[in-house]
Motif scaffolding. Sequence first.
Motif, PDB file in Angstrom:
ATOM      1  N   LYS A   6      -7.411  -5.577   2.072  1.00 54.45           N
ATOM      2  CA  LYS A   6      -6.323  -4.729   1.601  1.00 54.45           C
ATOM      3  C   LYS A   6      -5.357  -5.528   0.752  1.00 54.45           C
ATOM      4  N   LEU A   7      -4.847  -4.864  -0.249  1.00 53.97           N
ATOM      5  CA  LEU A   7      -3.717  -5.367  -1.013  1.00 53.97           C
ATOM      6  C   LEU A   7      -2.542  -4.453  -0.700  1.00 53.97           C
ATOM      7  N   PHE A   8      -1.354  -4.931  -0.954  1.00 47.67           N
ATOM      8  CA  PHE A   8      -0.175  -4.140  -0.663  1.00 47.67           C
ATOM      9  C   PHE A   8       0.679  -4.013  -1.910  1.00 47.67           C
ATOM     10  N   LYS A   9       1.169  -2.813  -2.148  1.00 56.04           N
ATOM     11  CA  LYS A   9       2.116  -2.587  -3.233  1.00 56.04           C
ATOM     12  C   LYS A   9       3.502  -2.586  -2.604  1.00 56.04           C
ATOM     13  N   VAL A  10       4.348  -3.500  -3.084  1.00 57.16           N
ATOM     14  CA  VAL A  10       5.721  -3.606  -2.612  1.00 57.16           C
ATOM     15  C   VAL A  10       6.607  -3.092  -3.744  1.00 57.16           C
ATOM     16  N   THR A  11       7.418  -2.096  -3.436  1.00 55.95           N
ATOM     17  CA  THR A  11       8.292  -1.493  -4.436  1.00 55.95           C
ATOM     18  C   THR A  11       9.729  -1.596  -3.966  1.00 55.95           C
ATOM     19  N   GLY A  12      10.572  -2.115  -4.844  1.00 54.55           N
ATOM     20  CA  GLY A  12      12.004  -2.161  -4.574  1.00 54.55           C
ATOM     21  C   GLY A  12      12.689  -1.123  -5.439  1.00 54.55           C
ATOM     22  N   GLU A  13      13.316  -0.144  -4.791  1.00 54.32           N
ATOM     23  CA  GLU A  13      14.012   0.923  -5.512  1.00 54.32           C
ATOM     24  C   GLU A  13      15.507   0.755  -5.293  1.00 54.32           C
ATOM     25  N   LEU A  14      16.209   0.475  -6.377  1.00 46.70           N
ATOM     26  CA  LEU A  14      17.658   0.324  -6.337  1.00 46.70           C
ATOM     27  C   LEU A  14      18.257   1.582  -6.942  1.00 46.70           C
ATOM     28  N   HIS A  15      19.051   2.277  -6.152  1.00 43.49           N
ATOM     29  CA  HIS A  15      19.703   3.487  -6.652  1.00 43.49           C
ATOM     30  C   HIS A  15      21.160   3.450  -6.233  1.00 43.49           C
ATOM     31  N   LYS A  16      22.002   3.208  -7.230  1.00 49.16           N
ATOM     32  CA  LYS A  16      23.448   3.054  -7.032  1.00 49.16           C
ATOM     33  C   LYS A  16      23.726   1.999  -5.975  1.00 49.16           C
ATOM     34  N   ASP A  17      24.111   2.345  -4.774  1.00 46.96           N
ATOM     35  CA  ASP A  17      24.471   1.322  -3.790  1.00 46.96           C
ATOM     36  C   ASP A  17      23.415   1.150  -2.696  1.00 46.96           C
ATOM     37  N   GLN A  18      22.197   1.591  -2.937  1.00 44.20           N
ATOM     38  CA  GLN A  18      21.128   1.505  -1.936  1.00 44.20           C
ATOM     39  C   GLN A  18      19.918   0.766  -2.512  1.00 44.20           C
ATOM     40  N   LEU A  19      19.432  -0.242  -1.789  1.00 40.93           N
ATOM     41  CA  LEU A  19      18.189  -0.914  -2.130  1.00 40.93           C
ATOM     42  C   LEU A  19      17.199  -0.626  -1.019  1.00 40.93           C
ATOM     43  N   GLU A  20      16.080  -0.021  -1.387  1.00 44.36           N
ATOM     44  CA  GLU A  20      15.066   0.340  -0.405  1.00 44.36           C
ATOM     45  C   GLU A  20      13.730  -0.251  -0.829  1.00 44.36           C
ATOM     46  N   PHE A  21      13.030  -0.841   0.150  1.00 41.20           N
ATOM     47  CA  PHE A  21      11.692  -1.356  -0.109  1.00 41.20           C
ATOM     48  C   PHE A  21      10.665  -0.421   0.502  1.00 41.20           C
ATOM     49  N   LYS A  22       9.609  -0.171  -0.258  1.00 40.24           N
ATOM     50  CA  LYS A  22       8.474   0.595   0.240  1.00 40.24           C
ATOM     51  C   LYS A  22       7.244  -0.302   0.141  1.00 40.24           C
ATOM     52  N   VAL A  23       6.461  -0.322   1.195  1.00 38.90           N
ATOM     53  CA  VAL A  23       5.234  -1.120   1.222  1.00 38.90           C
ATOM     54  C   VAL A  23       4.087  -0.169   1.535  1.00 38.90           C
ATOM     55  N   SER A  24       3.111  -0.144   0.642  1.00 38.73           N
ATOM     56  CA  SER A  24       1.960   0.726   0.875  1.00 38.73           C
ATOM     57  C   SER A  24       0.676  -0.090   0.742  1.00 38.73           C
ATOM     58  N   ALA A  25      -0.270   0.207   1.621  1.00 38.48           N
ATOM     59  CA  ALA A  25      -1.554  -0.497   1.631  1.00 38.48           C
ATOM     60  C   ALA A  25      -2.512   0.146   0.634  1.00 38.48           C
ATOM     61  N   TRP A  26      -3.255  -0.696  -0.061  1.00 42.64           N
ATOM     62  CA  TRP A  26      -4.279  -0.254  -1.002  1.00 42.64           C
ATOM     63  C   TRP A  26      -5.598  -0.894  -0.596  1.00 42.64           C
ATOM     64  N   LYS A  27      -6.653  -0.130  -0.632  1.00 45.11           N
ATOM     65  CA  LYS A  27      -7.991  -0.586  -0.247  1.00 45.11           C
ATOM     66  C   LYS A  27      -8.676  -1.231  -1.454  1.00 45.11           C
ATOM     67  N   LEU A  28      -9.262  -2.396  -1.229  1.00 46.72           N
ATOM     68  CA  LEU A  28     -10.006  -3.080  -2.275  1.00 46.72           C
ATOM     69  C   LEU A  28     -11.396  -2.461  -2.370  1.00 46.72           C
ATOM     70  N   LEU A  29     -11.727  -1.959  -3.545  1.00 46.87           N
ATOM     71  CA  LEU A  29     -13.037  -1.353  -3.763  1.00 46.87           C
ATOM     72  C   LEU A  29     -14.017  -2.363  -4.364  1.00 46.87           C
ATOM     73  N   ILE A  30     -13.572  -3.021  -5.438  1.00 48.30           N
ATOM     74  CA  ILE A  30     -14.428  -3.968  -6.156  1.00 48.30           C
ATOM     75  C   ILE A  30     -13.585  -5.175  -6.552  1.00 48.30           C
ATOM     76  N   GLU A  31     -14.163  -6.347  -6.414  1.00 49.06           N
ATOM     77  CA  GLU A  31     -13.509  -7.567  -6.901  1.00 49.06           C
ATOM     78  C   GLU A  31     -14.439  -8.243  -7.887  1.00 49.06           C
ATOM     79  N   THR A  32     -13.926  -8.510  -9.099  1.00 44.59           N
ATOM     80  CA  THR A  32     -14.688  -9.252 -10.101  1.00 44.59           C
ATOM     81  C   THR A  32     -13.948 -10.560 -10.366  1.00 44.59           C
ATOM     82  N   ASN A  33     -14.432 -11.332 -11.319  1.00 43.97           N
ATOM     83  CA  ASN A  33     -13.752 -12.577 -11.682  1.00 43.97           C
ATOM     84  C   ASN A  33     -12.388 -12.313 -12.312  1.00 43.97           C
TER      85      ASN A  33
END
Length: 127
Positions: A6-33
């Motif tokens: 699994k890889l993870f997408k980490v997103t930081g969303e800053l909106h006015k006075d709030q910083l929120e992190f979202k972490v979502s898992a992504w499944k690896l389908l294919i890996e090449t060079n």
Amino acid sequence: MTIQKKLFKVTGELHKDQLEFKVSAWKLLIETNRYYEIKPLTGTAVKRLYKEKLNAATTETQYYANGALVVSAFCMEEYIEEIQQRIIDQLESKIDIYMHELTLNRKAIEGVSEHLRKEHVSSVSST
């Protein structure tokens, strides 16, 4: 037995006075060079992630509007905290750039405004 990577997408969303992190898992389908083919655990959209983009925070917000900035990165699970700090650093850098540009804009407005006031005063006093 195959272990699903699994890889993870980490997103930081800053909106006015709030910083929120979202972490979502992504499944690896294919890996090449050169790249990974990944998809979210929920959903069908497949994304190609080039290996040099792994652990690289990128700004998703094209234009600053309504006090919102978004930065995200894909990483392995063990790098999530490090990536969150990189996202914070990138958001701070973006804010510094915007603040500098706004300061320059303010100076330009003040210069024109002062010039217009002087013209107005001189035209009123000459009449």
